[in-house]
Design an enzyme around this catalytic site. Structure first.
Site, PDB file in Angstrom:
ATOM      1  N   CYS A   1     -60.060  54.446  30.450  1.00  0.00           N
ATOM      2  CA  CYS A   1     -60.925  54.143  29.308  1.00  0.00           C
ATOM      3  C   CYS A   1     -61.909  53.062  29.752  1.00  0.00           C
ATOM      4  O   CYS A   1     -62.103  52.858  30.954  1.00  0.00           O
ATOM      5  CB  CYS A   1     -60.113  53.728  28.079  1.00  0.00           C
ATOM      6  SG  CYS A   1     -59.278  52.135  28.189  1.00  0.00           S
TER       7      CYS A   1
ATOM      8  N   ASN B   1     -59.267  49.239  29.757  1.00  0.00           N
ATOM      9  CA  ASN B   1     -57.877  49.376  30.207  1.00  0.00           C
ATOM     10  C   ASN B   1     -56.926  48.427  29.475  1.00  0.00           C
ATOM     11  O   ASN B   1     -55.982  47.914  30.041  1.00  0.00           O
ATOM     12  CB  ASN B   1     -57.783  49.203  31.731  1.00  0.00           C
ATOM     13  CG  ASN B   1     -56.453  49.630  32.333  1.00  0.00           C
ATOM     14  OD1 ASN B   1     -56.007  49.055  33.312  1.00  0.00           O
ATOM     15  ND2 ASN B   1     -55.805  50.630  31.777  1.00  0.00           N
TER      16      ASN B   1
ATOM     17  N   CYS C   1     -56.404  49.195  25.728  1.00  0.00           N
ATOM     18  CA  CYS C   1     -55.984  49.884  24.493  1.00  0.00           C
ATOM     19  C   CYS C   1     -55.603  51.338  24.776  1.00  0.00           C
ATOM     20  O   CYS C   1     -54.429  51.689  24.814  1.00  0.00           O
ATOM     21  CB  CYS C   1     -57.088  49.858  23.436  1.00  0.00           C
ATOM     22  SG  CYS C   1     -57.501  48.228  22.793  1.00  0.00           S
ATOM     23  N   ARG C   2     -56.622  52.179  24.984  1.00  0.00           N
ATOM     24  CA  ARG C   2     -56.391  53.619  25.077  1.00  0.00           C
ATOM     25  C   ARG C   2     -55.707  54.051  26.358  1.00  0.00           C
ATOM     26  O   ARG C   2     -54.710  54.787  26.314  1.00  0.00           O
ATOM     27  CB  ARG C   2     -57.714  54.369  24.913  1.00  0.00           C
ATOM     28  CG  ARG C   2     -58.330  54.177  23.545  1.00  0.00           C
ATOM     29  CD  ARG C   2     -59.709  54.756  23.462  1.00  0.00           C
ATOM     30  NE  ARG C   2     -60.630  53.988  24.291  1.00  0.00           N
ATOM     31  CZ  ARG C   2     -61.870  54.352  24.588  1.00  0.00           C
ATOM     32  NH1 ARG C   2     -62.333  55.500  24.136  1.00  0.00           N
ATOM     33  NH2 ARG C   2     -62.640  53.594  25.320  1.00  0.00           N
ATOM     34  N   SER C   3     -56.228  53.648  27.509  1.00  0.00           N
ATOM     35  CA  SER C   3     -55.653  54.162  28.757  1.00  0.00           C
ATOM     36  C   SER C   3     -54.237  53.660  29.030  1.00  0.00           C
ATOM     37  O   SER C   3     -53.414  54.432  29.522  1.00  0.00           O
ATOM     38  CB  SER C   3     -56.585  53.936  29.947  1.00  0.00           C
ATOM     39  OG  SER C   3     -56.897  52.581  30.130  1.00  0.00           O
TER      40      SER C   3
ATOM     41  N   ASP D   1     -61.979  54.511  20.367  1.00  0.00           N
ATOM     42  CA  ASP D   1     -61.638  53.147  20.750  1.00  0.00           C
ATOM     43  C   ASP D   1     -61.213  52.366  19.510  1.00  0.00           C
ATOM     44  O   ASP D   1     -62.014  52.185  18.591  1.00  0.00           O
ATOM     45  CB  ASP D   1     -62.848  52.483  21.409  1.00  0.00           C
ATOM     46  CG  ASP D   1     -62.521  51.153  22.067  1.00  0.00           C
ATOM     47  OD1 ASP D   1     -61.441  50.580  21.765  1.00  0.00           O
ATOM     48  OD2 ASP D   1     -63.333  50.693  22.878  1.00  0.00           O
TER      49      ASP D   1
END
Length: 168
Positions: free
Chosen positions: A13, A16, A18-20, A134
């Site tokens: 993301c 690095n 939150c999402r990934s 996000d």
């Protein structure tokens, strides 16, 4: 996909945090449940949060579902990742564009590359080719949506990995 050598997947993301990292832990969980020899890691296209732990809100929401993000640390995507990983999964279309640009640079500087690049939701029937939104500037709902989509997309990738394993 060889049964001896681990297949390597990198979730990417922007920052690095939150999402990934959420995608990394969720995908790793499903790989383990399905007994697949797959190594999963994560990175960000930016270097905004080097060596930082995932966002506390990501950690909190993930933990409620049994996923522990606390041991992860942010890092930036690097050229060598295109040699070291088999598959790089982008969380959204902007990340995908950035990853593809870096891949072109890696090909120019390093030559033959190993990694294929795709969207996290590439094969997801529930969120087909949709960005993992996000959640950083939003509320609790955004973090839950990331988890929902990471679970759905991870299960879709598990099916792809199983099909690849049958062909190997």
């Amino acid at each position: 996909m060889s049964s001896r050598t681990p297949y390597k997947v990198l979730c990417v993301c922007l920052g690095n945090i939150c999402r990934s990292p959420t995608a990394e832990v969720v995908l790793r969980h499903y790989c383990d449940v399905h007994n697949l020899n797959i190594v999963v890691d994560s990175a960000g296209t930016s270097n905004y949060h080097p060596s930082k732990a995932p966002d506390l809100r990501s950690q909190e929401h993930a933990l409620k579902r049994g996923y522990d993000l606390s041991g992860l640390r942010a890092r930036q995507l690097k050229l060598r990742d295109f040699i070291e990983f088999d598959l790089i999964l982008a969380m959204d279309h902007d990340n995908l564009s950035d990853i593809l640009a870096l891949q072109a640079r890696a090909r120019y500087e390093l030559g033959q590359l190993r990694a294929e690049v795709a969207l996290m939701s590439e094969y997801d029937p529930e969120y087909p080719k949709q960005a993992v939104p996000d959640p950083y500037y939003g509320g609790a709902h955004g973090f839950e949506r990331v988890l929902d989509q990471c679970e759905s997309s991870s299960l879709a990738w598990i099916n792809v990995f199983k099909m690849q394993q049958k062909r190997a």
